[in-house]
Design a protein around this motif. Structure first.
Motif, PDB file in Angstrom:
ATOM      1  N   GLY A 163      -3.305 -26.303   0.846  1.00 48.10           N
ATOM      2  CA  GLY A 163      -2.895 -27.373   1.743  1.00 48.10           C
ATOM      3  C   GLY A 163      -1.387 -27.502   1.871  1.00 48.10           C
ATOM      4  N   TYR A 164      -0.932 -27.785   3.073  1.00 48.88           N
ATOM      5  CA  TYR A 164       0.491 -28.017   3.289  1.00 48.88           C
ATOM      6  C   TYR A 164       0.933 -29.313   2.605  1.00 48.88           C
ATOM      7  N   ASN A 165      -0.026 -30.181   2.300  1.00 54.78           N
ATOM      8  CA  ASN A 165       0.286 -31.433   1.606  1.00 54.78           C
ATOM      9  C   ASN A 165       0.205 -31.302   0.097  1.00 54.78           C
ATOM     10  N   SER A 166       0.007 -30.077  -0.394  1.00 56.50           N
ATOM     11  CA  SER A 166      -0.104 -29.840  -1.832  1.00 56.50           C
ATOM     12  C   SER A 166       1.246 -29.436  -2.412  1.00 56.50           C
ATOM     13  N   ALA A 167       1.770 -30.273  -3.297  1.00 58.02           N
ATOM     14  CA  ALA A 167       3.089 -29.999  -3.886  1.00 58.02           C
ATOM     15  C   ALA A 167       3.089 -28.711  -4.694  1.00 58.02           C
ATOM     16  N   ASN A 168       2.032 -28.477  -5.472  1.00 63.52           N
ATOM     17  CA  ASN A 168       2.040 -27.279  -6.320  1.00 63.52           C
ATOM     18  C   ASN A 168       1.891 -26.016  -5.484  1.00 63.52           C
ATOM     19  N   THR A 169       1.184 -26.101  -4.345  1.00 62.34           N
ATOM     20  CA  THR A 169       1.065 -24.933  -3.461  1.00 62.34           C
ATOM     21  C   THR A 169       2.404 -24.634  -2.787  1.00 62.34           C
ATOM     22  N   ARG A 170       3.065 -25.674  -2.331  1.00 63.46           N
ATOM     23  CA  ARG A 170       4.392 -25.475  -1.716  1.00 63.46           C
ATOM     24  C   ARG A 170       5.362 -24.868  -2.721  1.00 63.46           C
ATOM     25  N   ARG A 171       5.255 -25.300  -3.972  1.00 61.93           N
ATOM     26  CA  ARG A 171       6.150 -24.758  -5.010  1.00 61.93           C
ATOM     27  C   ARG A 171       5.861 -23.275  -5.247  1.00 61.93           C
ATOM     28  N   LEU A 172       4.590 -22.901  -5.235  1.00 63.26           N
ATOM     29  CA  LEU A 172       4.227 -21.492  -5.370  1.00 63.26           C
ATOM     30  C   LEU A 172       4.834 -20.673  -4.230  1.00 63.26           C
ATOM     31  N   ALA A 173       4.764 -21.221  -3.013  1.00 66.90           N
ATOM     32  CA  ALA A 173       5.313 -20.520  -1.855  1.00 66.90           C
ATOM     33  C   ALA A 173       6.823 -20.344  -2.001  1.00 66.90           C
ATOM     34  N   GLU A 174       7.503 -21.366  -2.497  1.00 63.57           N
ATOM     35  CA  GLU A 174       8.952 -21.276  -2.699  1.00 63.57           C
ATOM     36  C   GLU A 174       9.295 -20.203  -3.729  1.00 63.57           C
ATOM     37  N   ILE A 175       8.546 -20.185  -4.829  1.00 60.71           N
ATOM     38  CA  ILE A 175       8.775 -19.208  -5.898  1.00 60.71           C
ATOM     39  C   ILE A 175       8.565 -17.792  -5.373  1.00 60.71           C
ATOM     40  N   CYS A 176       7.469 -17.595  -4.638  1.00 61.68           N
ATOM     41  CA  CYS A 176       7.159 -16.263  -4.106  1.00 61.68           C
ATOM     42  C   CYS A 176       8.170 -15.819  -3.061  1.00 61.68           C
ATOM     43  N   LYS A 177       8.580 -16.741  -2.193  1.00 65.94           N
ATOM     44  CA  LYS A 177       9.505 -16.387  -1.114  1.00 65.94           C
ATOM     45  C   LYS A 177      10.872 -15.984  -1.655  1.00 65.94           C
ATOM     46  N   ALA A 178      11.259 -16.578  -2.790  1.00 66.55           N
ATOM     47  CA  ALA A 178      12.539 -16.230  -3.402  1.00 66.55           C
ATOM     48  C   ALA A 178      12.535 -14.776  -3.889  1.00 66.55           C
ATOM     49  N   ILE A 179      11.349 -14.272  -4.215  1.00 65.00           N
ATOM     50  CA  ILE A 179      11.209 -12.896  -4.695  1.00 65.00           C
ATOM     51  C   ILE A 179      10.840 -11.948  -3.567  1.00 65.00           C
ATOM     52  N   ASN A 180       9.928 -12.407  -2.705  1.00 64.53           N
ATOM     53  CA  ASN A 180       9.455 -11.596  -1.589  1.00 64.53           C
ATOM     54  C   ASN A 180       9.598 -12.402  -0.298  1.00 64.53           C
ATOM     55  N   PRO A 181      10.634 -12.115   0.496  1.00 65.87           N
ATOM     56  CA  PRO A 181      10.861 -12.873   1.734  1.00 65.87           C
ATOM     57  C   PRO A 181       9.674 -12.843   2.698  1.00 65.87           C
ATOM     58  N   ARG A 182       8.834 -11.821   2.546  1.00 67.59           N
ATOM     59  CA  ARG A 182       7.653 -11.714   3.403  1.00 67.59           C
ATOM     60  C   ARG A 182       6.483 -12.473   2.764  1.00 67.59           C
ATOM     61  N   THR A 183       6.704 -13.749   2.553  1.00 68.52           N
ATOM     62  CA  THR A 183       5.689 -14.631   1.966  1.00 68.52           C
ATOM     63  C   THR A 183       5.211 -15.610   3.024  1.00 68.52           C
ATOM     64  N   HIS A 184       3.895 -15.782   3.111  1.00 69.73           N
ATOM     65  CA  HIS A 184       3.301 -16.699   4.081  1.00 69.73           C
ATOM     66  C   HIS A 184       2.463 -17.752   3.371  1.00 69.73           C
ATOM     67  N   HIS A 185       2.775 -19.007   3.618  1.00 67.67           N
ATOM     68  CA  HIS A 185       1.958 -20.109   3.109  1.00 67.67           C
ATOM     69  C   HIS A 185       1.029 -20.529   4.245  1.00 67.67           C
ATOM     70  N   ILE A 186      -0.273 -20.344   4.060  1.00 67.40           N
ATOM     71  CA  ILE A 186      -1.245 -20.730   5.075  1.00 67.40           C
ATOM     72  C   ILE A 186      -2.375 -21.512   4.433  1.00 67.40           C
ATOM     73  N   GLU A 187      -3.069 -22.314   5.232  1.00 67.02           N
ATOM     74  CA  GLU A 187      -4.183 -23.108   4.698  1.00 67.02           C
ATOM     75  C   GLU A 187      -5.505 -22.347   4.741  1.00 67.02           C
ATOM     76  N   THR A 188      -5.757 -21.634   5.839  1.00 64.19           N
ATOM     77  CA  THR A 188      -7.028 -20.909   5.983  1.00 64.19           C
ATOM     78  C   THR A 188      -6.799 -19.569   6.671  1.00 64.19           C
ATOM     79  N   GLU A 189      -7.874 -18.747   6.689  1.00 68.17           N
ATOM     80  CA  GLU A 189      -7.790 -17.433   7.333  1.00 68.17           C
ATOM     81  C   GLU A 189      -7.562 -17.536   8.829  1.00 68.17           C
ATOM     82  N   GLY A 190      -7.822 -18.700   9.404  1.00 66.10           N
ATOM     83  CA  GLY A 190      -7.614 -18.890  10.833  1.00 66.10           C
ATOM     84  C   GLY A 190      -6.157 -18.755  11.255  1.00 66.10           C
ATOM     85  N   GLU A 191      -5.249 -18.832  10.306  1.00 64.67           N
ATOM     86  CA  GLU A 191      -3.820 -18.718  10.609  1.00 64.67           C
ATOM     87  C   GLU A 191      -3.305 -17.294  10.491  1.00 64.67           C
TER      88      GLU A 191
END
Length: 297
Positions: free
Chosen positions: A222-250
């Motif tokens: 979820g975009y409203n999930s703090a821990n998920t957003r933090r994971l995305a930030e951590i991953c993006k700092a290492i791999n710029p090609r990081t995508h935070h999405i909620e479902t496969e529809g995106e």
């Protein structure tokens, strides 16, 4: 050409979320609330920070309300993040049936905050002060005790000789240590309770390693999930090609264009069926003969 998907072994529901969903499912499945057939079942705020999981619960009869004022009867489920002490008292005053799905790790952080304040410590709470979990922790601090929620507040503190530190359960260890370092410079006595959930730390460690190995990294939740957003930030700092999405529809073809290795992790409130759906969507996009799926840890 062979494609591969590496999935973080700890991806998805943590213990507290799994427990909260099970409690909500059981409550909804009983079909009665507050002793009367057809009486409402409500959660004070979403049970977890995942819109799709919350929607499924709503289909089972669990209605989300935002304030205690909206509740007059039936059962009330206290979400995994907990509620403030004043909200709990208000619910008890209404005589409704309370079903407590607060994560035990959040409860422990609340208890530590209360004990510290009772023992004369100023309390430093590491986390987002607008997050429901942090609000619940702060509410258990006794009135009159100084409360700090930022490093700037810690650095500017005056007249405080001893401080105790607790953290939002989904905070990063590095952020906790930054607060500890600031407090050590400012206060003669510092007491620290590491209230970060082990599952959070493990998920962040796995995601860090995975992001470095993958051509493209996906963080599900979820975009409203703090821990998920933090994971995305951590991953993006290492791999710029990081995508935070909620479902496969995106998912879009451009996200995986030219990639042979996809890394996948998910927040603590992401259901397994969302992860499974994403994998099916990824296979559809790649349309190749061989796709190897394995767990990373």
């Amino acid at each position: 050409m062979t494609k591969s998907v590496l999935i973080a072994r700890s991806a998805g529901f943590c213990f507290g979320v799994k427990r909260a969903i099970a409690i909500a499912d059981e409550t909804a499945g009983k079909g009665e609330a507050g002793g009367g057939k057809g009486a409402p079942i409500q959660s004070l705020g979403p049970i977890i920070h995942n819109p799709q999981a919350v929607e499924r619960l709503q289909e089972k009869g669990v209605r989300v309300v935002e304030t205690v004022d909206e509740i007059s009867c039936g059962k009330v489920i206290i979400r995994s993040h907990g509620v403030t002490r004043s909200d709990r008292a208000a619910l008890e005053g209404k005589g409704v049936m309370i079903v407590d799905a607060t994560c035990p790790f959040v409860t422990k952080a609340q208890e530590h905050a209360r004990t510290l304040s009772r023992d004369g410590y100023a309390v430093v709470v590491v986390g987002d002060p607008n997050h429901p979990e942090v609000k619940s922790i702060i509410s258990y601090i006794e009135k009159g005790a100084p409360v700090f929620t930022s490093i700037a507040e810690v650095a500017a503190a005056k007249g405080v000789r001893k401080a105790g530190i607790v953290a939002q359960t989904t905070q990063s260890f590095d952020n906790l240590m930054a607060f500890v370092a600031a407090a050590m410079k400012r206060f003669p006595e510092v007491r620290v309770f590491n209230t970060i959930c082990n599952a959070t730390a493990l998920r962040q460690q796995e995601s860090t390693g995975l992001a470095g190995m993958a051509d493209v990294m996906f963080v599900l939740g979820g975009y409203n999930s703090a821990n998920t957003r933090r994971l995305a930030e951590i991953c993006k700092a290492i791999n710029p090609r990081t995508h935070h999405i909620e479902t496969e529809g995106e998912l879009t073809p451009s996200m995986v264009e030219g990639a042979s290795v996809a890394g996948v992790t998910a927040g603590a409130s992401t259901p397994q069926w969302i992860i499974d759906g994403f994998l099916e969507g990824l296979k559809e996009l790649w349309k190749c003969d061989t796709i190897e799926v394995s767990f990373y840890r």
